[in-house]
Design a protein around this motif. Structure first.
Motif, PDB file in Angstrom:
ATOM      1  N   SER A 201       0.892  -1.363  -0.103  1.00 57.12           N
ATOM      2  CA  SER A 201      -0.060  -0.016   0.032  1.00 57.12           C
ATOM      3  C   SER A 201       1.022   1.110   0.075  1.00 57.12           C
ATOM      4  CB  SER A 201      -0.917   0.093   1.235  1.00 57.12           C
ATOM      5  OG  SER A 201      -0.096  -0.150   2.287  1.00 57.12           O
ATOM      6  N   GLU A 202       1.970   1.101   0.306  1.00 61.75           N
ATOM      7  CA  GLU A 202       2.832   2.411   0.325  1.00 61.75           C
ATOM      8  C   GLU A 202       4.026   2.798  -0.726  1.00 61.75           C
ATOM      9  OE1 GLU A 202       3.994   3.198   4.588  1.00 61.75           O
ATOM     10  OE2 GLU A 202       1.782   3.295   4.307  1.00 61.75           O
ATOM     11  N   GLN A 203       4.457   1.534  -1.345  1.00 63.98           N
ATOM     12  CA  GLN A 203       5.351   1.419  -2.302  1.00 63.98           C
ATOM     13  C   GLN A 203       5.345   0.637  -3.337  1.00 63.98           C
ATOM     14  OE1 GLN A 203       9.337   2.704  -0.508  1.00 63.98           O
ATOM     15  NE2 GLN A 203      10.311   1.779  -2.352  1.00 63.98           N
ATOM     16  N   ILE A 204       5.856   0.999  -4.456  1.00 66.09           N
ATOM     17  CA  ILE A 204       5.986   0.181  -5.674  1.00 66.09           C
ATOM     18  C   ILE A 204       7.326  -0.878  -5.334  1.00 66.09           C
ATOM     19  CG2 ILE A 204       6.482   0.316  -8.131  1.00 66.09           C
ATOM     20  CD1 ILE A 204       5.121   2.856  -8.355  1.00 66.09           C
ATOM     21  N   HIS A 205       6.989  -2.182  -5.713  1.00 68.45           N
ATOM     22  CA  HIS A 205       8.291  -3.008  -5.667  1.00 68.45           C
ATOM     23  C   HIS A 205       8.718  -3.022  -7.155  1.00 68.45           C
ATOM     24  CE1 HIS A 205       7.518  -3.828  -1.678  1.00 68.45           C
ATOM     25  NE2 HIS A 205       6.329  -4.368  -1.963  1.00 68.45           N
ATOM     26  N   SER A 206       8.013  -3.135  -7.956  1.00 72.52           N
ATOM     27  CA  SER A 206       8.263  -3.141  -9.433  1.00 72.52           C
ATOM     28  C   SER A 206       7.003  -2.927 -10.281  1.00 72.52           C
ATOM     29  CB  SER A 206       8.885  -4.569  -9.904  1.00 72.52           C
ATOM     30  OG  SER A 206       8.091  -5.574  -9.773  1.00 72.52           O
ATOM     31  N   LEU A 207       7.685  -2.238 -11.396  1.00 74.13           N
ATOM     32  CA  LEU A 207       6.593  -1.691 -12.388  1.00 74.13           C
ATOM     33  C   LEU A 207       7.256  -2.512 -13.633  1.00 74.13           C
ATOM     34  CD1 LEU A 207       6.479   2.054 -12.760  1.00 74.13           C
ATOM     35  CD2 LEU A 207       4.634   0.705 -12.419  1.00 74.13           C
ATOM     36  N   ILE A 208       5.685  -3.282 -14.420  1.00 73.31           N
ATOM     37  CA  ILE A 208       6.074  -3.823 -15.588  1.00 73.31           C
ATOM     38  C   ILE A 208       5.504  -3.253 -16.341  1.00 73.31           C
ATOM     39  CG2 ILE A 208       5.967  -6.030 -16.754  1.00 73.31           C
ATOM     40  CD1 ILE A 208       6.974  -6.499 -13.791  1.00 73.31           C
ATOM     41  N   ILE A 209       6.320  -2.443 -17.560  1.00 73.40           N
ATOM     42  CA  ILE A 209       5.684  -1.750 -18.667  1.00 73.40           C
ATOM     43  C   ILE A 209       5.681  -2.474 -19.930  1.00 73.40           C
ATOM     44  CG2 ILE A 209       5.675   0.448 -19.753  1.00 73.40           C
ATOM     45  CD1 ILE A 209       7.249   1.707 -17.438  1.00 73.40           C
ATOM     46  N   GLY A 210       4.516  -3.108 -20.289  1.00 74.29           N
ATOM     47  CA  GLY A 210       4.497  -3.826 -21.424  1.00 74.29           C
ATOM     48  C   GLY A 210       4.123  -3.198 -22.603  1.00 74.29           C
ATOM     49  N   THR A 211       4.901  -3.248 -23.778  1.00 74.73           N
ATOM     50  CA  THR A 211       4.469  -2.265 -24.920  1.00 74.73           C
ATOM     51  C   THR A 211       4.395  -3.421 -26.286  1.00 74.73           C
ATOM     52  OG1 THR A 211       5.977  -0.450 -23.940  1.00 74.73           O
ATOM     53  CG2 THR A 211       5.310  -0.184 -26.364  1.00 74.73           C
ATOM     54  N   GLY A 212       3.344  -3.016 -27.051  1.00 71.31           N
ATOM     55  CA  GLY A 212       3.215  -3.943 -28.223  1.00 71.31           C
ATOM     56  C   GLY A 212       3.117  -2.985 -29.154  1.00 71.31           C
ATOM     57  N   ILE A 213       3.911  -2.977 -30.220  1.00 73.80           N
ATOM     58  CA  ILE A 213       4.024  -2.011 -31.480  1.00 73.80           C
ATOM     59  C   ILE A 213       4.065  -2.726 -32.928  1.00 73.80           C
ATOM     60  CG2 ILE A 213       5.112  -0.117 -32.632  1.00 73.80           C
ATOM     61  CD1 ILE A 213       6.852   0.217 -29.946  1.00 73.80           C
ATOM     62  N   ASN A 214       2.991  -2.444 -33.693  1.00 71.45           N
ATOM     63  CA  ASN A 214       2.922  -3.007 -34.885  1.00 71.45           C
ATOM     64  C   ASN A 214       3.713  -2.648 -35.781  1.00 71.45           C
ATOM     65  OD1 ASN A 214       0.524  -4.554 -33.909  1.00 71.45           O
ATOM     66  ND2 ASN A 214      -0.763  -2.871 -34.377  1.00 71.45           N
ATOM     67  N   VAL A 215       4.675  -3.102 -36.392  1.00 67.43           N
ATOM     68  CA  VAL A 215       5.935  -2.605 -37.044  1.00 67.43           C
ATOM     69  C   VAL A 215       5.882  -3.090 -38.553  1.00 67.43           C
ATOM     70  CG1 VAL A 215       8.344  -2.240 -37.391  1.00 67.43           C
ATOM     71  CG2 VAL A 215       7.478  -2.525 -35.052  1.00 67.43           C
ATOM     72  N   ASN A 216       5.995  -4.296 -38.763  1.00 65.00           N
ATOM     73  CA  ASN A 216       6.359  -4.774 -40.106  1.00 65.00           C
ATOM     74  C   ASN A 216       5.144  -5.550 -40.963  1.00 65.00           C
ATOM     75  OD1 ASN A 216       8.512  -3.058 -40.546  1.00 65.00           O
ATOM     76  ND2 ASN A 216       9.833  -4.882 -39.763  1.00 65.00           N
ATOM     77  N   GLN A 217       3.783  -5.391 -40.020  1.00 64.45           N
ATOM     78  CA  GLN A 217       2.853  -6.095 -40.796  1.00 64.45           C
ATOM     79  C   GLN A 217       2.398  -5.605 -41.829  1.00 64.45           C
ATOM     80  OE1 GLN A 217       3.194  -5.188 -37.456  1.00 64.45           O
ATOM     81  NE2 GLN A 217       2.119  -6.489 -35.901  1.00 64.45           N
ATOM     82  N   SER A 218       1.877  -6.280 -42.920  1.00 62.74           N
ATOM     83  CA  SER A 218       1.102  -5.936 -44.058  1.00 62.74           C
ATOM     84  C   SER A 218      -0.589  -6.050 -43.672  1.00 62.74           C
ATOM     85  CB  SER A 218       1.225  -6.890 -45.180  1.00 62.74           C
ATOM     86  OG  SER A 218       2.494  -6.830 -45.544  1.00 62.74           O
ATOM     87  N   GLU A 219      -1.353  -5.382 -44.333  1.00 61.69           N
ATOM     88  CA  GLU A 219      -2.648  -5.309 -43.986  1.00 61.69           C
ATOM     89  C   GLU A 219      -3.369  -6.706 -44.046  1.00 61.69           C
ATOM     90  OE1 GLU A 219      -4.372  -1.876 -46.091  1.00 61.69           O
ATOM     91  OE2 GLU A 219      -6.384  -2.798 -45.811  1.00 61.69           O
ATOM     92  N   SER A 220      -2.808  -7.635 -44.843  1.00 66.09           N
ATOM     93  CA  SER A 220      -3.390  -9.065 -44.965  1.00 66.09           C
ATOM     94  C   SER A 220      -2.960  -9.801 -43.659  1.00 66.09           C
ATOM     95  CB  SER A 220      -3.053  -9.815 -45.887  1.00 66.09           C
ATOM     96  OG  SER A 220      -1.440  -9.826 -46.103  1.00 66.09           O
ATOM     97  N   ASP A 221      -2.009  -9.141 -42.826  1.00 70.18           N
ATOM     98  CA  ASP A 221      -1.453 -10.053 -41.605  1.00 70.18           C
ATOM     99  C   ASP A 221      -2.466  -9.771 -40.500  1.00 70.18           C
ATOM    100  OD1 ASP A 221       0.708 -10.996 -42.699  1.00 70.18           O
ATOM    101  OD2 ASP A 221       1.904  -9.169 -42.274  1.00 70.18           O
TER     102      ASP A 221
END
Ligand code: BTN
Length: 324
Positions: A201-221
């Protein structure tokens, strides 16, 4: 046509183990001249692909520039802490799940979990996150700020700014932020961010920042039901990008903003975030798990919480919602 030839060459060279392909074979597959193949091979080499050419045998792919493995990510990484410890996988359920386990085992701040593919990628509000092999960036970063848990949502916004600026620099594309965690290009989603925490309740032990980025997909993907709402950097620019370069740029930006945040607080980053945000100043509807509120998005608090003013003038603080 140029990108089709490039794709055809890469497809052929990646198809067999240790196989050589003559210039003529590649030209037949791509439907172009041998001179065009030679030119494209040179271009691919300058983008970092290791392609051997042997007399009487032809071309062979020795290394894919774009794998997100530890050595590709560490060469040229300009950070002191973030991404200095990397856990790389071909295929995982979710990088988020692995990062949670590592965080419990005392993994150091800046540890990065990254995978070519997630088979059960997770989004916000218990949604799935589609994470096909080799085309996007699926990563979870462990931070350990000595802060109370209420500060955690700010980190979604700090990461959003780091990603927007990385995409602008590497891909020359303009990206908008839709509160709290969506990055959009021309209204379609390019990136999602999921910040989770281990805390008391007082302190963060760890933050997990998940990031998803669509980079090289074609439209049909993309599955048909998400083609209208999702896009990739390749679709928006007709170019393919080095995912490793984008990850390195994000980590560099994030380390800089994290440093500013620790020294000066959230205020300077909030100002930059507001420049990229499309939600603020508009009439919107916020759908939370149990209610729906419409009103004017007046801004965000110093905690990164959305301030929504309804028609009676009452201000609601929205911690998590889908925005329309
Ligand atoms: C959202 O917009 O709903 C957030 C999506 C977050 C997806 C990323 S991909 C890497 C990490 N691992 C997961 O399972 N989810 C996050």
């Amino acid at each position: 046509m140029a990108s089709k030839i490039r794709e055809s060459i890469l497809h052929a060279l990646s198809s067999g183990e240790d196989n050589y392909f003559s210039g003529q074979e590649l030209a037949d597959k791509a439907g172009c001249s041998r001179t065009a193949i030679w030119k494209h091979i040179e271009d691919l080499r300058s983008s970092g692909f290791l392609i051997e050419s042997k007399r009487k045998k032809g071309y062979r792919l020795l290394g894919k520039a774009d794998e997100l493995n530890e050595s590709n990510l560490l060469v040229g990484l300009k950070t002191s802490v973030l991404g200095r410890k990397i856990h790389y996988y071909e295929s995982v359920e979710s990088t988020q799940k692995i990062a949670h386990a590592l965080a419990q085992e005392e993994a150091p701040e800046g540890t990065l979990v990254i995978a070519e593919e997630q088979v059960s990628g997770r989004g916000r509000m218990a949604r799935n996150w589609y994470s096909p092999k080799g085309t996007g960036i699926w990563m979870s970063l462990i931070l350990r700020p000595a802060l109370p848990p209420q500060k955690a949502p700010q980190f979604t916004l700090i990461m959003a700014v780091a990603v927007v600026e990385a995409i602008q620099k590497v891909c020359d594309l303009q990206v908008d932020i839709k509160w709290p965690n969506d990055l959009l290009i021309k209204g379609k989603k390019i990136t999602g961010i999921l910040t989770e925490l281990q805390a008391d309740s007082e302190q963060i032990h760890s933050l997990i920042i998940g990031t998803g980025i669509n980079v090289n997909q074609s439209e049909s993907d993309f599955a048909e039901d998400i083609r209208d709402i999702a896009t990739s950097l390749k679709i928006e620019s007709d170019r393919t990008f080095s995912r490793a370069t984008i990850v390195q740029e994000i980590l560099k930006n994030l380390e800089r903003y994290y440093d500013i945040y620790i020294k000066e607080g959230f205020e300077p980053i909030k100002e930059i975030w507001e420049q990229y945000a499309v939600t603020i100043g508009k009439h919107i509807t916020a759908r939370t798990i149990n209610k729906e509120i419409s009103g004017y998005a007046a801004g965000i608090t110093n905690e990164g919480v959305l301030k929504l003013v309804d028609e009676t003038g009452k201000t609601h603080l929205i911690y998590s919602a889908d925005i329309e």
